[in-house]
Design an enzyme around this catalytic site. Sequence first.
Site, PDB file in Angstrom:
ATOM      1  N   LYS A  35      10.865  40.537  -7.605  1.00 48.15           N
ATOM      2  CA  LYS A  35      10.069  41.294  -5.968  1.00 48.15           C
ATOM      3  C   LYS A  35       8.886  40.228  -4.927  1.00 48.15           C
ATOM      4  O   LYS A  35       8.175  39.466  -6.033  1.00 48.15           O
ATOM      5  CB  LYS A  35       8.971  42.580  -6.422  1.00 48.15           C
ATOM      6  CG  LYS A  35       8.474  42.948  -7.833  1.00 48.15           C
ATOM      7  CD  LYS A  35       7.862  43.806  -8.623  1.00 48.15           C
ATOM      8  CE  LYS A  35       6.741  43.689  -9.542  1.00 48.15           C
ATOM      9  NZ  LYS A  35       6.214  45.274  -9.861  1.00 48.15           N
ATOM     10  N   ARG A 129       3.241  57.271 -12.750  1.00 40.79           N
ATOM     11  CA  ARG A 129       3.191  56.824 -11.343  1.00 40.79           C
ATOM     12  C   ARG A 129       4.521  56.627 -10.837  1.00 40.79           C
ATOM     13  O   ARG A 129       4.744  58.131  -9.985  1.00 40.79           O
ATOM     14  CB  ARG A 129       2.715  54.996 -11.291  1.00 40.79           C
ATOM     15  CG  ARG A 129       2.922  53.900 -10.525  1.00 40.79           C
ATOM     16  CD  ARG A 129       3.064  52.627 -10.672  1.00 40.79           C
ATOM     17  NE  ARG A 129       4.200  51.726 -11.427  1.00 40.79           N
ATOM     18  CZ  ARG A 129       3.879  50.758 -11.035  1.00 40.79           C
ATOM     19  NH1 ARG A 129       3.144  49.979 -10.769  1.00 40.79           N
ATOM     20  NH2 ARG A 129       4.808  49.900 -12.358  1.00 40.79           N
ATOM     21  N   HIS A 158       7.758  52.296 -17.428  1.00 37.58           N
ATOM     22  CA  HIS A 158       6.609  50.815 -17.430  1.00 37.58           C
ATOM     23  C   HIS A 158       5.738  51.458 -18.277  1.00 37.58           C
ATOM     24  O   HIS A 158       5.654  52.449 -18.258  1.00 37.58           O
ATOM     25  CB  HIS A 158       6.791  50.797 -16.401  1.00 37.58           C
ATOM     26  CG  HIS A 158       5.965  49.427 -15.359  1.00 37.58           C
ATOM     27  ND1 HIS A 158       6.801  48.097 -15.953  1.00 37.58           N
ATOM     28  CD2 HIS A 158       4.647  49.179 -15.313  1.00 37.58           C
ATOM     29  CE1 HIS A 158       5.186  47.058 -15.698  1.00 37.58           C
ATOM     30  NE2 HIS A 158       4.756  47.922 -15.439  1.00 37.58           N
ATOM     31  N   ARG A 214      12.550  43.834 -19.032  1.00 36.83           N
ATOM     32  CA  ARG A 214      11.775  43.359 -17.446  1.00 36.83           C
ATOM     33  C   ARG A 214      11.165  42.597 -17.004  1.00 36.83           C
ATOM     34  O   ARG A 214       9.811  42.794 -17.312  1.00 36.83           O
ATOM     35  CB  ARG A 214      11.808  44.867 -17.270  1.00 36.83           C
ATOM     36  CG  ARG A 214      12.182  44.479 -15.352  1.00 36.83           C
ATOM     37  CD  ARG A 214      11.942  46.230 -15.115  1.00 36.83           C
ATOM     38  NE  ARG A 214      10.640  47.184 -15.156  1.00 36.83           N
ATOM     39  CZ  ARG A 214      11.067  47.424 -16.083  1.00 36.83           C
ATOM     40  NH1 ARG A 214      11.907  47.841 -17.043  1.00 36.83           N
ATOM     41  NH2 ARG A 214       9.298  48.544 -16.600  1.00 36.83           N
ATOM     42  N   TYR A 256     -21.231  30.039   6.457  1.00 35.47           N
ATOM     43  CA  TYR A 256     -21.817  31.770   7.184  1.00 35.47           C
ATOM     44  C   TYR A 256     -23.191  32.197   6.341  1.00 35.47           C
ATOM     45  O   TYR A 256     -23.072  32.279   5.215  1.00 35.47           O
ATOM     46  CB  TYR A 256     -20.821  32.722   7.670  1.00 35.47           C
ATOM     47  CG  TYR A 256     -20.589  32.038   9.329  1.00 35.47           C
ATOM     48  CD1 TYR A 256     -20.523  32.701  10.114  1.00 35.47           C
ATOM     49  CD2 TYR A 256     -18.255  31.879   7.942  1.00 35.47           C
ATOM     50  CE1 TYR A 256     -19.316  32.182  11.200  1.00 35.47           C
ATOM     51  CE2 TYR A 256     -18.308  31.384   9.496  1.00 35.47           C
ATOM     52  CZ  TYR A 256     -18.374  31.153  10.686  1.00 35.47           C
ATOM     53  OH  TYR A 256     -17.245  31.124  11.555  1.00 35.47           O
ATOM     54  N   CYS A 303     -14.829  31.008   4.881  1.00 34.65           N
ATOM     55  CA  CYS A 303     -14.096  31.241   6.494  1.00 34.65           C
ATOM     56  C   CYS A 303     -12.834  31.262   6.632  1.00 34.65           C
ATOM     57  O   CYS A 303     -12.117  31.493   5.365  1.00 34.65           O
ATOM     58  CB  CYS A 303     -15.011  29.987   7.437  1.00 34.65           C
ATOM     59  SG  CYS A 303     -16.471  29.532   6.882  1.00 34.65           S
ATOM     60  N   MET A 304     -12.790  31.910   7.965  1.00 33.87           N
ATOM     61  CA  MET A 304     -11.130  31.550   7.812  1.00 33.87           C
ATOM     62  C   MET A 304     -11.085  30.857   7.736  1.00 33.87           C
ATOM     63  O   MET A 304      -9.213  31.525   7.208  1.00 33.87           O
ATOM     64  CB  MET A 304     -11.339  32.361   9.562  1.00 33.87           C
ATOM     65  CG  MET A 304     -10.095  32.755  10.104  1.00 33.87           C
ATOM     66  SD  MET A 304     -10.010  33.371  11.906  1.00 33.87           S
ATOM     67  CE  MET A 304     -10.555  34.772  11.573  1.00 33.87           C
ATOM     68  N   ASP A 305     -11.339  29.785   7.997  1.00 39.46           N
ATOM     69  CA  ASP A 305     -10.147  28.417   8.011  1.00 39.46           C
ATOM     70  C   ASP A 305     -10.618  27.780   7.268  1.00 39.46           C
ATOM     71  O   ASP A 305     -10.010  26.668   7.393  1.00 39.46           O
ATOM     72  CB  ASP A 305     -10.344  27.731   9.333  1.00 39.46           C
ATOM     73  CG  ASP A 305      -9.456  28.608   9.952  1.00 39.46           C
ATOM     74  OD1 ASP A 305      -8.788  29.415  10.612  1.00 39.46           O
ATOM     75  OD2 ASP A 305     -10.175  28.687  11.083  1.00 39.46           O
TER      76      ASP A 305
END
Length: 368
Positions: A35, A129, A158, A214, A256, A303-305
């Site tokens: 999955k 669950r 589970h 599993r 930042y 940071c973002m990048d």
Amino acid sequence: MRDMLKTLIDLDAIAHNVARVKEIVAPARLMCVVKADAYGHGSQRVAPVMEAAGADAFGVATLAEAVALRQVIPATDIVAWLWDPREDLSEALAAGIQIGIPSLEHARALAATGLDAEAFLMVETGMHRSGVDKQAWDEACAVLADAPTVTLLGLMSHFACADAPEHPHNDHQESEFRAALAHARAAGLECPLNHLANSAAALTRPSARFEQVRVGVALYGMEPVPGLDHGLRPAMTWESSVVAVKPIGEGESTSYGLTWTAQSQRQLATVAVGYADGLPRNIQGALQVGLGGKLYPQVGRVCMDQIVVDLGENPHGVRAGDRAVIFGDGGMSATQLADAAGTINYEIVCRPTGRTQRTYGEGGNNAR
């Protein structure tokens, strides 16, 4: 940046882990859980390797995952267990997908389709669950026993605490599972193929293996129980490149908010990865980046990048273009990073996204 940032998936490691787990759990059948795109490893490439290494069945969450997987796994059993009772099951059933039944409402919905189906009844044993509650076991079994088009292959549930093998709740859940199985058989359901054990239970709790286990995270080379060693090999490395190396003076700060300040003159490396690529912003201070086989602390805000890495005086001559390992071969392991960040290795290997390009190979560093 897309060419810099990649996950390297070692298919030899995947095959090794499947064979190793299958050896440990024999004679139980091995369901390989793929999955969430095989825990970020890529189900379309990984599942055929697992099948060749001995997988007896595959497990996914959604019907869409199952139907897509059927394109590369034409014959081996595939089970899906996360679906809406109003969902159209015809495509999945036509593809031979086995259905997990997580509630009494789902049992009624599957029976009402009138379509031929193989299914597993999910029973509540203490995780609270998914699964038919104990007071509804008999009713759900009656619904399925009266459904001429539904073949109930067995029960599934589970564990909540299998990664803590001595936890008393494991005994409780196994006992409840056996009780549910007795209810089902008393209702005339044969239940020849039952599965309760996840990775941790499959490796540490022989009594819970039943006819099938599993297994997920162990197949990707991560130990499900801290401190144990079953000879598994991590399959994923997440790497990028050094964009630049530059000096910083004593008392100067970086990134930042200027949250990290140099205590002496030193050098910093900028590495092309950020929270847009799946690296958590709050991982600041936990990550050690692998450069030339040595670990260096990430400093300042993510940071973002980009991230910034403290090279000290850069005695090993790190320079722009060098390989930078976020986790995996040449860096921290996914488990080490998860421990440092206060999370689990499952989440860490599912993290690489954004501009990350997935590549495949055999034998660790050959996976380029």
